[in-house]
Design a protein around this motif. Structure first.
Motif, PDB file in Angstrom:
ATOM      1  N   UNK A   1       0.829  -1.211   0.000  1.00 22.62           N
ATOM      2  CA  UNK A   1       0.000   0.000   0.000  1.00 22.62           C
ATOM      3  C   UNK A   1       0.863   1.262   0.000  1.00 22.62           C
ATOM      4  N   UNK A   2       1.958   1.227   0.743  1.00 19.76           N
ATOM      5  CA  UNK A   2       2.849   2.394   0.781  1.00 19.76           C
ATOM      6  C   UNK A   2       3.440   2.644  -0.603  1.00 19.76           C
ATOM      7  N   UNK A   3       3.848   1.581  -1.276  1.00 15.59           N
ATOM      8  CA  UNK A   3       4.373   1.732  -2.642  1.00 15.59           C
ATOM      9  C   UNK A   3       3.297   2.287  -3.568  1.00 15.59           C
ATOM     10  N   UNK A   4       2.067   1.771  -3.458  1.00  9.21           N
ATOM     11  CA  UNK A   4       0.989   2.251  -4.332  1.00  9.21           C
ATOM     12  C   UNK A   4       0.734   3.735  -4.122  1.00  9.21           C
ATOM     13  N   UNK A   5       0.837   4.182  -2.879  1.00  8.20           N
ATOM     14  CA  UNK A   5       0.530   5.589  -2.587  1.00  8.20           C
ATOM     15  C   UNK A   5       1.686   6.522  -2.898  1.00  8.20           C
ATOM     16  N   UNK A   6       2.924   6.063  -2.645  1.00  4.05           N
ATOM     17  CA  UNK A   6       4.074   6.971  -2.749  1.00  4.05           C
ATOM     18  C   UNK A   6       5.017   6.652  -3.901  1.00  4.05           C
ATOM     19  N   UNK A   7       4.920   5.436  -4.445  1.00  3.30           N
ATOM     20  CA  UNK A   7       5.874   5.029  -5.476  1.00  3.30           C
ATOM     21  C   UNK A   7       7.216   4.577  -4.920  1.00  3.30           C
ATOM     22  N   UNK A   8       7.333   4.388  -3.606  1.00  6.25           N
ATOM     23  CA  UNK A   8       8.611   3.991  -2.993  1.00  6.25           C
ATOM     24  C   UNK A   8       9.007   2.593  -3.466  1.00  6.25           C
ATOM     25  N   UNK A   9      10.028   2.520  -4.311  1.00  9.04           N
ATOM     26  CA  UNK A   9      10.439   1.238  -4.891  1.00  9.04           C
ATOM     27  C   UNK A   9      11.001   0.289  -3.839  1.00  9.04           C
ATOM     28  N   UNK A  10      11.667   0.855  -2.823  1.00  5.40           N
ATOM     29  CA  UNK A  10      12.236  -0.001  -1.774  1.00  5.40           C
ATOM     30  C   UNK A  10      11.165  -0.803  -1.056  1.00  5.40           C
ATOM     31  N   UNK A  11       9.999  -0.206  -0.855  1.00  4.18           N
ATOM     32  CA  UNK A  11       8.900  -0.909  -0.190  1.00  4.18           C
ATOM     33  C   UNK A  11       8.435  -2.089  -1.038  1.00  4.18           C
TER      34      UNK A  11
ATOM     35  N   UNK B   1      -3.600   2.742   8.047  1.00  4.70           N
ATOM     36  CA  UNK B   1      -3.189   4.150   7.994  1.00  4.70           C
ATOM     37  C   UNK B   1      -2.919   4.590   6.555  1.00  4.70           C
ATOM     38  N   UNK B   2      -2.349   3.696   5.746  1.00  2.91           N
ATOM     39  CA  UNK B   2      -2.114   4.025   4.326  1.00  2.91           C
ATOM     40  C   UNK B   2      -3.440   4.262   3.602  1.00  2.91           C
ATOM     41  N   UNK B   3      -4.451   3.449   3.929  1.00  3.87           N
ATOM     42  CA  UNK B   3      -5.763   3.653   3.310  1.00  3.87           C
ATOM     43  C   UNK B   3      -6.324   5.018   3.694  1.00  3.87           C
ATOM     44  N   UNK B   4      -6.160   5.383   4.954  1.00  6.11           N
ATOM     45  CA  UNK B   4      -6.653   6.680   5.412  1.00  6.11           C
ATOM     46  C   UNK B   4      -5.902   7.818   4.719  1.00  6.11           C
TER      47      UNK B   4
ATOM     48  N   UNK C   1      -9.307  -4.421  -9.309  1.00  2.63           N
ATOM     49  CA  UNK C   1      -7.863  -4.587  -9.528  1.00  2.63           C
ATOM     50  C   UNK C   1      -7.072  -3.297  -9.301  1.00  2.63           C
ATOM     51  N   UNK C   2      -7.738  -2.226  -8.927  1.00  3.24           N
ATOM     52  CA  UNK C   2      -7.017  -0.989  -8.622  1.00  3.24           C
ATOM     53  C   UNK C   2      -6.147  -1.154  -7.387  1.00  3.24           C
ATOM     54  N   UNK C   3      -4.985  -0.530  -7.390  1.00  2.00           N
ATOM     55  CA  UNK C   3      -4.041  -0.696  -6.276  1.00  2.00           C
ATOM     56  C   UNK C   3      -4.130   0.423  -5.243  1.00  2.00           C
ATOM     57  N   UNK C   4      -5.017   1.394  -5.432  1.00  2.00           N
ATOM     58  CA  UNK C   4      -5.148   2.472  -4.450  1.00  2.00           C
ATOM     59  C   UNK C   4      -5.448   1.869  -3.081  1.00  2.00           C
ATOM     60  N   UNK C   5      -4.686   2.233  -2.047  1.00  5.56           N
ATOM     61  CA  UNK C   5      -4.807   1.562  -0.744  1.00  5.56           C
ATOM     62  C   UNK C   5      -6.214   1.631  -0.160  1.00  5.56           C
TER      63      UNK C   5
END
Length: 677
Positions: A216-226, A589-592, A620-624
C-alpha cells in the motif's frame, strides 16, 4: 471414564477428555469447586496443533500417578486458547511480565479467585536443562499453598495490581501521517534481511500484514524499496520449505532464517492472510509466482480446511504418524532420496532431488528433506516436473494425514472470506467466490444471533458457548465488506454494519477511542484484555480500525470514520517504533492517507459486459483500501450508487475521495489510471 471435557466442542479439549486428570472447562463452577475444597486452580492453556502441548499431555496428563496428584491437590482447568483468547491473553500477559517469556502450553496456578501466583510453560517429566520436573512443580506449589498461604495470596494480589497498572500508551487521537509512515518504512528497512527476505532472525514468521503495508505504501508513494522488500520476501517464502511445494499453503513459521525448515502446523489465519497478500502482490506487479501461490493457497484452504457445513477449520497439526506408529513432527511432508526413488524411479528421482533441493544428508532430521524450490541455473522440463509433482502428491496422500482441528473460528473465517472473495474475483475463479459466500452464510446462520452478536466458535454445525471477541467482529466485518465489493450484494455491507455497531457500542472506550478485546458486558476477568499490536493475525484493534474505515467509505457513516481515526492514534505512537508489530495498523493508515477512494460502478443490468469490465478494473485498482460498490443506478444495495446515472446509456464508474469526485468514465483504461497510486 471420560472427564467433564467430553461434552465440549473444542477439538483440543476433546483430546483431553479421556485423560485420568479430572479436567474442568473454564467455568464459574470450577472456581466454586476450588473455593469449596480450599485448593488452588491449575490452569493449562494450549491448542490442538501445538506440538509441545501434545508432548506435555503424553508425558504428564496421561500418567496415572501425576493425574492422581493433580486431582488430589488442585482443581484442574483446561482452556483452548483459540476458543478463549481473552483468558489466554490475560494470563499470558502475567506469564510474560513475571518470566520475560511465554508460549504454549501455558501452565498457571491460580487462587480460587482466579488470581495467578505461579507460572510456566512446558515442564518435563524429569528435571532437565535447569527446569524442574512437572511433579516437582506440583509438589512445590501444593506445599506453598498449604504452608505459606499468606505469602501466596500476597503475591497473587500484587500481580493483579501490577497488571491493572499496565496501561497502554495510546499516543493521541490523531491518526498517523506521512511522517510516521515514512519512519515506519525506515524502521522496517533497518530490520530487513536482504539476503533471505523477511525481518529479523530465527524463528522467522511470515510478515503478511507488514507486506500489505509495504504494497500500500508503494501504491501511494511510489517507494520502490517498499515494493522490493515485499516482492523479495514473498519470493523467498514461496521458494522455501515454509511453503508446501506439493499441496500449497504455508506452515506456521520457519525455525531458521532461510525459510528452509518449518514448524509444520498449518493455520487458517496464516493461509488466509498470505493468500490475500500474494493476490495483492500479483495485482501490483503481475508476478506469475504470486498468482500461482495465491491460487494454490486458496485451493489448499478449500480442499483441506473446508468443513462439511461450509466453514473453514482452524488448523492442521504439525505431527502425524510416520508409518511406524510414532507421531513425528513433519512426517507427512518430508522426503528422503530413497523415498523419491521408490515413488518416481531412479531417473525422475534425480530430477526431483535437484528441483526440490532433496539431499543425501537431508535438510531436516534423520536424512529427510523439506521440499523447496532453490534458485538455480538449470532449466527443467515443465511437463516432467508437473508429472513428478503429481506422483509425489499422490504418494503423500497415502501417508497418515496430520490431524485437523475442525473448530470454526469466526475471526479466521472472516479473513478467509476476504481472501477467497478477492482471489476468486482477480483470477476468474467463481468457485472460490462461492466458497467465500458459503462460509459467510455459515457465520450468519450459526454464529450470529438475532441481535447480531457473534459466537466465537462452532464445530460440526453446533455453535460453541463462548462470546465473540473484538477480532471476531472486526475480521468478519472485513470479510463481509470484501464480499460486498466482489459480489455486488449489499446484504453483506448491511451485516458488516450490524457488527461494527457492536464495536462502537460495546468494545470502544467513549472517552479515549481506545478498543478492548472483550465487550463491556463480557465475563469479567482479572483484567479486561486490550492489545493493539499485530502478531500472528491482525489485532482486534487494528482490524476494527480497517473495517470501520472501509464501512465509512462505503456508507458515509461519520461515527465509523471518526472511530477509525481515533483508533489509529495508537498506530501513530507504535508505527515508527515497532513497525513489525503493527503492520495491519500501518496498512489501514495508508488507506486513510489515500482517502480511501470510493468507486461506484453502475451498469444497466448485472450481466452488462461494460459494467462487468469496469467492476473488474475497479477491484484490480491498487489504491490503498479503495472500496467498490457495483450495481444498477440508484440501486438500494449500496449508498455509493445513489445519484450515479449511466453515461449515454452505458456503464460508468465514479471515483471520489475526500468529498471530491473525478469525471465519471465509461473506459476501463481511464478507470485503471485513476486507481493506480
Amino acid at each position: 471414564m471420560p472427564n467433564r471435557l467430553a461434552s465440549e466442542t473444542s477439538p483440543y479439549l476433546l483430546q483431553h477428555a479421556d485423560n485420568p486428570v479430572d479436567w474442568w472447562p473454564w467455568s464459574p463452577e470450577a472456581f466454586a469447586e476450588a473455593r469449596e475444597r480450599d485448593v488452588p486452580v491449575l490452569l493449562s492453556v494450549g491448542y490442538s496443533s501445538c506440538h509441545w502441548c501434545h508432548v506435555l499431555a503424553k508425558e504428564s496428563f496421561e500418567d496415572e500417578a501425576v493425574a492422581a496428584f493433580m486431582n488430589a491437590h488442585f482443581v484442574n482447568i483446561k482452556v483452548d486458547r483459540e476458543e478463549r483468547p481473552d483468558v489466554d491473553a490475560v494470563y499470558m500477559e502475567a506469564v510474560q511480565a513475571a518470566t520475560g517469556q511465554g508460549g504454549w502450553p501455558m501452565t498457571v496456578f491460580l487462587t480460587p479467585d482466579a488470581e495467578p501466583f505461579y507460572f510456566g510453560t512446558y515442564f518435563p517429566p524429569v528435571p532437565r536443562h535447569g527446569m524442574p520436573s512437572f511433579q516437582q512443580v506440583l509438589q512445590g506449589v501444593g506445599q506453598a499453598w498449604s504452608g505459606r498461604r499468606e505469602e501466596v495470596t500476597e503475591v497473587a494480589g500484587k500481580i493483579v495490581r501490577d497488571l491493572a497498572g499496565r496501561e497502554i500508551s495510546y499516543g493521541d487521537e490523531q491518526p498517523p501521517g506521512e511522517e510516521e509512515a515514512a519512519q515506519a518504512l525506515l524502521g522496517l528497512t533497518r530490520e530487513y534481511d536482504p539476503q533471505r527476505g523477511g525481518f529479523g532472525g530465527a524463528p522467522k514468521f511470515p510478515p503478511s500484514m507488514v507486506i500489505e503495508f509495504l504494497l500500500r505504501h508503494h501504491a501511494r508513494t511510489g517507494a520502490e524499496g517498499a515494493l522490493q522488500m515485499a516482492s523479495d520476501t514473498c519470493e523467498r517464502m514461496a521458494r522455501g520449505g515454509i511453503y508446501d511445494q506439493l499441496g500449497g499453503g504455508f506452515a506456521r513459521y520457519s525455525v531458521d532464517r532461510e525459510w528452509v525448515v518449518p514448524h509444520f502446523e498449518k493455520m487458517l489465519y496464516d493461509n488466509a492472510l498470505l493468500c490475500r497478500v500474494y493476490a495483492h502482490l500479483w495485482r501490483a506487479t503481475g508476478s506469475e509466482l504470486a498468482r500461482r501461490v495465491a491460487l494454490e493457497t486458496a485451493d489448499f484452504m478449500v480442499r483441506e480446511l473446508r468443513t462439511a457445513e461450509g466453514g473453514f477449520a482452524s488448523a492442521l497439526d504439525a505431527d502425524s504418524d510416520d508409518g511406524t506408529g510414532r507421531h513425528v513432527e513433519g512426517a507427512y511432508y518430508v522426503w528422503t532420496p530413497e523415498q523419491l526413488r521408490e515413488t518416481l524411479g531412479d531417473e525422475d528421482a534425480v530430477l526431483a532431488a535437484r528441483y526440490f533441493g532433496v539431499t543425501e544428508e537431508g535438510t531436516f532430521e534423520e536424512g529427510a528433506s523439506v521440499l523447496q524450490l532453490p534458485q538455480q541455473e538449470e532449466v527443467f522440463d515443465a511437463g516432467r516436473v508437473e508429472s513428478v509433482r503429481r506422483r509425489l502428491l499422490a504418494r503423500r496422500a497415502e501417508r497418515p494425514a496430520p490431524g485437523r482441528d475442525d473448530k470454526v473460528v469466526a475471526a479466521w473465517n472472516g479473513l478467509a472470506i476476504a481472501a477467497l472473495a478477492e482471489t476468486g474475483a482477480y483470477f476468474d475463479r467463481p468457485d472460490l467466490v462461492d466458497a467465500a459466500v458459503a462460509a459467510a452464510d455459515l457465520v450468519v446462520r450459526l454464529h450470529l444471533d438475532e441481535h447480531a452478536r457473534l459466537t466465537r466458535t462452532s464445530k460440526d454445525g453446533r455453535a460453541g458457548a463462548n462470546a465473540g471477541v473484538l477480532e471476531d467482529y472486526a475480521d468478519v466485518a472485513e470479510g463481509f465488506l470484501a464480499l460486498a465489493s466482489v459480489t455486488g450484494e449489499g446484504v453483506w455491507l448491511e451485516f458488516a454494519g450490524f457488527l461494527l455497531d457492536h464495536v462502537l457500542a460495546r468494545f470502544t472506550d467513549p472517552d479515549s477511542g481506545a478498543l478492548y478485546d472483550t465487550a463491556a458486558d463480557a465475563e469479567r476477568l482479572i483484567r479486561r484484555p486490550q492489545d493493539p499490536t499485530d502478531n500472528a493475525a491482525p489485532s482486534g484493534w487494528t482490524a476494527a480500525a480497517g473495517a470501520l474505515l472501509g464501512y465509512a467509505a462505503q456508507t458515509g457513516a461519520e461515527p465509523h470514520r471518526t472511530a477509525a481515526e481515533r483508533a489509529l492514534g495508537v498506530v501513530k505512537a507504535l508505527g515508527p517504533r515497532v513497525p513489525r508489530f503493527i503492520g495491519w495498523g500501518l496498512a489501514v493508515a495508508e488507506a486513510l492517507l489515500d482517502g480511501p477512494r470510493e468507486v461506484a460502478v453502475v451498469g444497466p443490468d448485472p450481466g452488462d459486459e461494460g459494467g462487468r469490465a469496469l467492476h473488474r478494473t475497479a477491484l484490480l485498482g491498487t489504491a490503498p483500501g479503495a472500496v467498490v460498490a457495483y450495481g444498477v443506478p440508484d440501486g438500494g444495495e449500496f449508498p455509493l450508487l445513489a445519484g450515479r446515472p449511466l453515461i449515454s446509456g452505458q456503464a460508468a464508474a465514479y471515483v471520489c475521495r475526500s468529498f471530491t469526485c473525478d469525471t465519471p468514465t465509461t473506459d476501463p483504461d481511464t478507470l485503471r489510471t485513476a486507481l493506480t497510486g
